[in-house]
Write an enzyme that holds these catalytic residues in place. Structure first.
Site, PDB file in Angstrom:
ATOM      1  N   LYS A  37     -12.985  54.935 -15.146  1.00 24.79           N
ATOM      2  CA  LYS A  37     -13.940  54.325 -14.198  1.00 24.79           C
ATOM      3  C   LYS A  37     -14.831  52.907 -14.738  1.00 24.79           C
ATOM      4  O   LYS A  37     -15.119  53.290 -15.619  1.00 24.79           O
ATOM      5  CB  LYS A  37     -14.466  55.382 -12.866  1.00 24.79           C
ATOM      6  CG  LYS A  37     -15.573  55.898 -13.746  1.00 24.79           C
ATOM      7  CD  LYS A  37     -16.328  57.320 -13.173  1.00 24.79           C
ATOM      8  CE  LYS A  37     -17.543  57.902 -13.703  1.00 24.79           C
ATOM      9  NZ  LYS A  37     -17.954  59.272 -13.587  1.00 24.79           N
ATOM     10  N   ARG A 138     -22.635  67.182  -3.824  1.00 26.61           N
ATOM     11  CA  ARG A 138     -21.747  65.104  -3.379  1.00 26.61           C
ATOM     12  C   ARG A 138     -20.880  65.713  -3.374  1.00 26.61           C
ATOM     13  O   ARG A 138     -21.064  64.481  -2.209  1.00 26.61           O
ATOM     14  CB  ARG A 138     -22.391  64.931  -5.408  1.00 26.61           C
ATOM     15  CG  ARG A 138     -22.480  63.472  -5.138  1.00 26.61           C
ATOM     16  CD  ARG A 138     -22.302  62.867  -6.640  1.00 26.61           C
ATOM     17  NE  ARG A 138     -21.347  63.290  -8.164  1.00 26.61           N
ATOM     18  CZ  ARG A 138     -21.298  63.019  -8.964  1.00 26.61           C
ATOM     19  NH1 ARG A 138     -21.903  62.255  -9.648  1.00 26.61           N
ATOM     20  NH2 ARG A 138     -19.790  63.224  -9.647  1.00 26.61           N
ATOM     21  N   TYR A 281     -41.975  32.539 -17.480  1.00 34.62           N
ATOM     22  CA  TYR A 281     -41.971  32.403 -16.922  1.00 34.62           C
ATOM     23  C   TYR A 281     -42.819  32.898 -16.834  1.00 34.62           C
ATOM     24  O   TYR A 281     -43.474  34.380 -17.279  1.00 34.62           O
ATOM     25  CB  TYR A 281     -40.677  32.926 -15.402  1.00 34.62           C
ATOM     26  CG  TYR A 281     -39.384  32.707 -14.812  1.00 34.62           C
ATOM     27  CD1 TYR A 281     -40.207  31.057 -14.089  1.00 34.62           C
ATOM     28  CD2 TYR A 281     -38.567  33.249 -15.333  1.00 34.62           C
ATOM     29  CE1 TYR A 281     -38.759  30.922 -13.702  1.00 34.62           C
ATOM     30  CE2 TYR A 281     -37.253  32.349 -14.750  1.00 34.62           C
ATOM     31  CZ  TYR A 281     -37.428  31.324 -14.335  1.00 34.62           C
ATOM     32  OH  TYR A 281     -36.728  30.067 -13.685  1.00 34.62           O
TER      33      TYR A 281
HETATM   34  C1  LIG Z   1     -17.776  60.184 -14.247  1.00 33.81           C
HETATM   35  C2  LIG Z   1     -17.387  60.923 -14.393  1.00 33.81           C
HETATM   36  C3  LIG Z   1     -17.057  62.317 -15.283  1.00 33.81           C
HETATM   37  C4  LIG Z   1     -17.576  62.136 -16.647  1.00 33.81           C
HETATM   38  O1  LIG Z   1     -18.613  61.973 -17.310  1.00 33.81           O
HETATM   39  P1  LIG Z   1     -19.117  61.515 -18.724  1.00 33.81           P
HETATM   40  O2  LIG Z   1     -20.548  62.361 -18.525  1.00 33.81           O
HETATM   41  O3  LIG Z   1     -19.521  60.095 -18.646  1.00 33.81           O
HETATM   42  O4  LIG Z   1     -18.364  62.170 -19.527  1.00 33.81           O
HETATM   43  C5  LIG Z   1     -16.093  63.490 -15.239  1.00 33.81           C
HETATM   44  N1  LIG Z   1     -16.026  64.003 -14.165  1.00 33.81           N
HETATM   45  C6  LIG Z   1     -16.300  63.260 -12.997  1.00 33.81           C
HETATM   46  C7  LIG Z   1     -16.191  63.432 -11.896  1.00 33.81           C
HETATM   47  C8  LIG Z   1     -17.012  62.085 -13.448  1.00 33.81           C
HETATM   48  O5  LIG Z   1     -17.317  61.095 -12.130  1.00 33.81           O
END
Ligand SMILES: *Cc1c(COP(=O)(O)O)cnc(C)c1O
Length: 389
Positions: A37, A138, A281
């Site tokens: 993702k 969530r 700045y």
């Molecule tokens: C992002 C995510 C993961 C991966 O988590 P990491 O801590 O990066 O290994 C696994 N499951 C879900 C549902 C996620 O949103």
């Protein structure tokens, strides 16, 4: 190959491959879904997703249908899990492109059900991963009563089939936390209820990088999956990109992981300040001695947090150069007074290794009060990603 850039990120695909294979080995008999993702945690999904597939991944995980379609364009055979579920109107694209949704809201099933009827899809031909809220609060079905209702709704659309039961832990990096214990017991109850209605999911999907890398709790998750005739699916993200879990007890042997991304910029200009002269700045930096400053064309618009002003460092000629003054939108000055021979065109390392020195996303995260996830996926779209072997 990076000569043409004044600032860029290098993506070492051989390291991504090695990390996937180490994690896959550590997972033993379990399925490993590679989380890609957020543009593969800022690494560039168009290069990373095919590399993960070539390394042996069968499943890729993304957040939205938009992300899934980008993955589908370069990985025609991957199983792609869309972890935010289908939004209204997206079910047709999901079915057409063979994307696998996580589902928990009634509207998810309505959307998919309508599409299945419209196309007259065969019984069990649309696999879904039913998400259960075991305590993260969530997303996912919350409570056994709601679970019963959702199962009844699902059963009214024969095209839908529960391929996976999915949950997410709130504290996977805290071993023996009471939250994880509680979540495991809620998951066990949910699996029992799902099995009692005659569903036979093939996958129980739980656990992120911390779960996989620590190995602790995996045995119990695996037994729970096997108890219901399913395989465990682990979902690592951050570890794939080379960041191990911190603060593990010493008895935990983590697989070796190599950071995939290096972030670099070239010195574009140099100037010398007299003692007392300011830079940047609001003059938050003032030379305490004759001071040599180097200009880098990288700023907060590229994802270099402004909180690193006067705090962060970069590597130049194998040595640490402190960031001097406020980080601007597009520029950052670094103090190279102690580094002899710095010239226009020299490489400065924001994340990565140079000589014996190394700067990781953990270091930037600590100095800016966040986590490496935010540092990596905050590297903005205008930073060219250059694939290296
Ligand atoms: C992002 C995510 C993961 C991966 O988590 P990491 O801590 O990066 O290994 C696994 N499951 C879900 C549902 C996620 O949103």
């Amino acid at each position: 190959m990076s000569e043409g850039y004044s600032m860029w990120a290098e993506i070492a695909l051989s390291r991504l491959t090695a990390n996937f294979q180490s994690l896959n080995r550590a997972a033993g008999p379990d399925e490993v879904l590679a989380v890609a993702k957020a543009n593969a945690y800022g690494h560039g999904v168009l290069a990373c997703a095919p590399a993960l597939m070539a390394a042996g991944a069968r499943w890729l995980g993304v957040t939205s249908v938009e992300e899934a379609l980008a993955v589908r364009a370069v990985c025609p055979t991957a199983r792609v899990l869309v972890m935010a579920g289908p939004w209204r109107g997206e079910a047709a694209a999901m079915v057409e492109h063979g994307l696998t949704p996580s589902v928990w809201e009634p509207f998810h099933l309505e959307e998919l059900g309508r599409e299945a009827r419209r196309q007259g899809l065969a019984k069990g031909s649309v696999p879904v991963h039913l998400e259960v809220d075991t305590g993260m609060a969530r997303q996912g079905v919350r409570g056994l009563a709601a679970l019963g209702e959702r199962l009844a709704q699902l059963e009214s659309t024969p095209a839908l089939r529960i391929e996976g039961v999915m949950t997410h832990f709130s504290s996977p990096d805290e071993l023996d936390s009471p939250e994880t214990e509680l979540q495991l017991s809620v998951l066990a109850e949910a699996l029992k209820a799902i099995g009692a209605r005659g569903h036979r999911p093939e996958l129980v999907s739980a656990g992120n990088s911390a779960t996989l890398v620590s190995g602790l709790g995996v045995e119990r998750l695996r037994s729970l999956a096997h108890l219901h005739g399913a395989r465990l699916m682990l979902r690592p993200g951050l570890a794939l990109y080379g960041y191990p879990v911190r603060f593990m007890p010493e008895q935990v042997a983590q697989p070796e992981l190599l950071p995939v991304l290096s972030w670099k910029a070239r010195v574009l200009s140099l100037r010398t300040l007299e003692p007392g002269e300011p830079s940047g700045y609001n003059a938050t930096f003032r030379a305490a001695r004759p001071t040599r400053l180097a200009l880098l064309r990288v700023g907060y618009a590229d994802g270099l947090s402004r909180l690193l002003s006067n705090r962060g460092q970069v590597l130049v000629r194998g040595q640490r150069a402190p960031i001097a003054g406020r980080i601007s939108m597009d520029q950052t000055m670094v103090d190279v007074t102690e580094i002899p021979g710095v010239e226009i065109g020299d490489e400065a390392i924001l994340i990565g290794q140079q000589g014996e020195e190394r700067i990781t996303a953990y270091e930037l995260a600590d100095l800016s009060g966040t986590i490496p996830y935010e540092v990596l996926c905050g590297i903005s779209a205008r930073v060219p990603r250059v694939v290296v072997e």
